[in-house]
Design a protein around this motif. Sequence first.
Motif, PDB file in Angstrom:
ATOM      1  N   HIS A 154       0.821  -1.209   0.000  1.00  0.00           N
ATOM      2  CA  HIS A 154       0.000   0.000   0.000  1.00  0.00           C
ATOM      3  C   HIS A 154       0.856   1.261   0.000  1.00  0.00           C
ATOM      4  O   HIS A 154       1.962   1.285   0.510  1.00  0.00           O
ATOM      5  CB  HIS A 154      -0.933   0.001   1.210  1.00  0.00           C
ATOM      6  CG  HIS A 154      -1.992  -1.048   1.126  1.00  0.00           C
ATOM      7  ND1 HIS A 154      -3.020  -0.990   0.227  1.00  0.00           N
ATOM      8  CD2 HIS A 154      -2.158  -2.205   1.811  1.00  0.00           C
ATOM      9  CE1 HIS A 154      -3.788  -2.052   0.370  1.00  0.00           C
ATOM     10  NE2 HIS A 154      -3.277  -2.813   1.325  1.00  0.00           N
ATOM     11  N   GLY A 155       0.296   2.309  -0.564  1.00  0.00           N
ATOM     12  CA  GLY A 155       0.940   3.612  -0.615  1.00  0.00           C
ATOM     13  C   GLY A 155       0.690   4.264  -1.959  1.00  0.00           C
ATOM     14  O   GLY A 155       0.256   3.618  -2.916  1.00  0.00           O
ATOM     15  N   THR A 156       0.957   5.554  -2.050  1.00  0.00           N
ATOM     16  CA  THR A 156       0.812   6.280  -3.307  1.00  0.00           C
ATOM     17  C   THR A 156       1.909   5.811  -4.255  1.00  0.00           C
ATOM     18  O   THR A 156       3.076   5.738  -3.875  1.00  0.00           O
ATOM     19  CB  THR A 156       0.895   7.792  -3.060  1.00  0.00           C
ATOM     20  OG1 THR A 156      -0.191   8.158  -2.195  1.00  0.00           O
ATOM     21  CG2 THR A 156       0.820   8.581  -4.345  1.00  0.00           C
ATOM     22  N   GLN A 157       1.533   5.494  -5.501  1.00  0.00           N
ATOM     23  CA  GLN A 157       2.470   4.909  -6.463  1.00  0.00           C
ATOM     24  C   GLN A 157       1.850   4.885  -7.855  1.00  0.00           C
ATOM     25  O   GLN A 157       0.664   5.138  -8.017  1.00  0.00           O
ATOM     26  CB  GLN A 157       2.800   3.473  -6.042  1.00  0.00           C
ATOM     27  CG  GLN A 157       1.557   2.579  -5.979  1.00  0.00           C
ATOM     28  CD  GLN A 157       1.817   1.248  -5.320  1.00  0.00           C
ATOM     29  OE1 GLN A 157       2.469   0.412  -5.907  1.00  0.00           O
ATOM     30  NE2 GLN A 157       1.314   1.068  -4.092  1.00  0.00           N
ATOM     31  N   SER A 158       2.677   4.567  -8.843  1.00  0.00           N
ATOM     32  CA  SER A 158       2.150   4.305 -10.180  1.00  0.00           C
ATOM     33  C   SER A 158       1.470   2.946 -10.160  1.00  0.00           C
ATOM     34  O   SER A 158       1.933   2.028  -9.481  1.00  0.00           O
ATOM     35  CB  SER A 158       3.274   4.281 -11.218  1.00  0.00           C
ATOM     36  OG  SER A 158       3.827   5.563 -11.361  1.00  0.00           O
ATOM     37  N   ALA A 159       0.371   2.824 -10.863  1.00  0.00           N
ATOM     38  CA  ALA A 159      -0.345   1.552 -10.892  1.00  0.00           C
ATOM     39  C   ALA A 159       0.530   0.501 -11.570  1.00  0.00           C
ATOM     40  O   ALA A 159       1.120   0.763 -12.624  1.00  0.00           O
ATOM     41  CB  ALA A 159      -1.659   1.705 -11.643  1.00  0.00           C
ATOM     42  N   PRO A 160       0.646  -0.685 -10.976  1.00  0.00           N
ATOM     43  CA  PRO A 160       1.441  -1.757 -11.590  1.00  0.00           C
ATOM     44  C   PRO A 160       0.887  -2.129 -12.964  1.00  0.00           C
ATOM     45  O   PRO A 160      -0.326  -2.080 -13.194  1.00  0.00           O
ATOM     46  CB  PRO A 160       1.283  -2.927 -10.611  1.00  0.00           C
ATOM     47  CG  PRO A 160       0.832  -2.314  -9.322  1.00  0.00           C
ATOM     48  CD  PRO A 160       0.070  -1.080  -9.698  1.00  0.00           C
ATOM     49  N   GLY A 161       1.787  -2.513 -13.868  1.00  0.00           N
ATOM     50  CA  GLY A 161       1.395  -2.855 -15.236  1.00  0.00           C
ATOM     51  C   GLY A 161       0.339  -3.940 -15.298  1.00  0.00           C
ATOM     52  O   GLY A 161      -0.600  -3.869 -16.097  1.00  0.00           O
ATOM     53  N   GLN A 162       0.477  -4.970 -14.472  1.00  0.00           N
ATOM     54  CA  GLN A 162      -0.484  -6.069 -14.438  1.00  0.00           C
ATOM     55  C   GLN A 162      -1.879  -5.546 -14.085  1.00  0.00           C
ATOM     56  O   GLN A 162      -2.880  -5.939 -14.684  1.00  0.00           O
ATOM     57  CB  GLN A 162      -0.036  -7.102 -13.402  1.00  0.00           C
ATOM     58  CG  GLN A 162      -1.011  -8.227 -13.159  1.00  0.00           C
ATOM     59  CD  GLN A 162      -0.542  -9.151 -12.023  1.00  0.00           C
ATOM     60  OE1 GLN A 162       0.573  -9.049 -11.535  1.00  0.00           O
ATOM     61  NE2 GLN A 162      -1.404 -10.054 -11.609  1.00  0.00           N
ATOM     62  N   MET A 163      -1.941  -4.624 -13.155  1.00  0.00           N
ATOM     63  CA  MET A 163      -3.217  -4.047 -12.739  1.00  0.00           C
ATOM     64  C   MET A 163      -3.832  -3.227 -13.875  1.00  0.00           C
ATOM     65  O   MET A 163      -5.026  -3.351 -14.167  1.00  0.00           O
ATOM     66  CB  MET A 163      -3.002  -3.179 -11.505  1.00  0.00           C
ATOM     67  CG  MET A 163      -4.243  -2.501 -11.004  1.00  0.00           C
ATOM     68  SD  MET A 163      -3.827  -1.432  -9.601  1.00  0.00           S
ATOM     69  CE  MET A 163      -5.437  -0.816  -9.208  1.00  0.00           C
ATOM     70  N   VAL A 164      -3.011  -2.404 -14.513  1.00  0.00           N
ATOM     71  CA  VAL A 164      -3.497  -1.572 -15.615  1.00  0.00           C
ATOM     72  C   VAL A 164      -4.052  -2.451 -16.735  1.00  0.00           C
ATOM     73  O   VAL A 164      -5.129  -2.177 -17.278  1.00  0.00           O
ATOM     74  CB  VAL A 164      -2.368  -0.649 -16.144  1.00  0.00           C
ATOM     75  CG1 VAL A 164      -2.786   0.053 -17.422  1.00  0.00           C
ATOM     76  CG2 VAL A 164      -1.988   0.369 -15.076  1.00  0.00           C
ATOM     77  N   GLU A 165      -3.351  -3.515 -17.050  1.00  0.00           N
ATOM     78  CA  GLU A 165      -3.787  -4.420 -18.120  1.00  0.00           C
ATOM     79  C   GLU A 165      -5.139  -5.053 -17.776  1.00  0.00           C
ATOM     80  O   GLU A 165      -6.049  -5.074 -18.613  1.00  0.00           O
ATOM     81  CB  GLU A 165      -2.734  -5.514 -18.327  1.00  0.00           C
ATOM     82  CG  GLU A 165      -3.017  -6.402 -19.520  1.00  0.00           C
ATOM     83  CD  GLU A 165      -1.898  -7.409 -19.724  1.00  0.00           C
ATOM     84  OE1 GLU A 165      -2.228  -8.586 -19.915  1.00  0.00           O
ATOM     85  OE2 GLU A 165      -0.718  -7.015 -19.694  1.00  0.00           O
ATOM     86  N   ARG A 166      -5.280  -5.550 -16.574  1.00  0.00           N
ATOM     87  CA  ARG A 166      -6.542  -6.193 -16.168  1.00  0.00           C
ATOM     88  C   ARG A 166      -7.700  -5.198 -16.154  1.00  0.00           C
ATOM     89  O   ARG A 166      -8.802  -5.502 -16.613  1.00  0.00           O
ATOM     90  CB  ARG A 166      -6.396  -6.831 -14.792  1.00  0.00           C
ATOM     91  CG  ARG A 166      -5.558  -8.076 -14.801  1.00  0.00           C
ATOM     92  CD  ARG A 166      -5.441  -8.664 -13.414  1.00  0.00           C
ATOM     93  NE  ARG A 166      -4.662  -9.887 -13.432  1.00  0.00           N
ATOM     94  CZ  ARG A 166      -4.349 -10.573 -12.359  1.00  0.00           C
ATOM     95  NH1 ARG A 166      -4.747 -10.158 -11.162  1.00  0.00           N
ATOM     96  NH2 ARG A 166      -3.643 -11.670 -12.458  1.00  0.00           N
TER      97      ARG A 166
END
Length: 189
Positions: free
Chosen positions: A56-68
């Motif tokens: 958890h925390g402020t961050q760029s969304a992981p690629g796997q998450m963006v794809e899904r």
Amino acid sequence: MDFNEINSGGSPGEYAWTQEDHDLFSRIINEPGPSSSAVPETAFDVSFAVPHKFSHGTQSAPGQMVERLNHLGLLPDADQPSMTYEIKGHRYTAALDPSSGVRLIHNSPEDQNIGAGPAGLPDFGAFIFETSRRGFPLPEQWAPPALIEKLQETGFMPSPNNTTTIALNGRTYNAELMQGGFVRLRRAG
């Protein structure tokens, strides 16, 4: 009705209201204000889309998450530049960043919702930041100030001789009030 006009001879009670005055007054009184017209934003539970080792925390969304989420139409875009997500009990605001990626902004503890834990217990996992490598709260730890405030607000604050039972990320904990107002959390069972 001219509200700027001051009658020099007569009291305000002597003014005869017209139908136009009555309609204007009713429209102003019955008009919804800015807070009542706002529709609360729906939070989408996207826990399924994050990688197994998501922290958890402020961050760029992981690629796997963006794809899904892209396949499901649950990413912010030009028409809807921000969205609210629920990720493993934590509330996030997702927004487009200048590099055309998706930024996850971890909402402050005050904006976190209390979810439902096992056996109907309130789940305060969004207020715990110290976790094991698997993302679960530690078996024993001190409650952070944000969690103590939330326990007080919701009526789950333990008293000197009475512990309370809560959930943290789906696991049951006993909360015990210690000297100095500190709250010790111990995994139950």
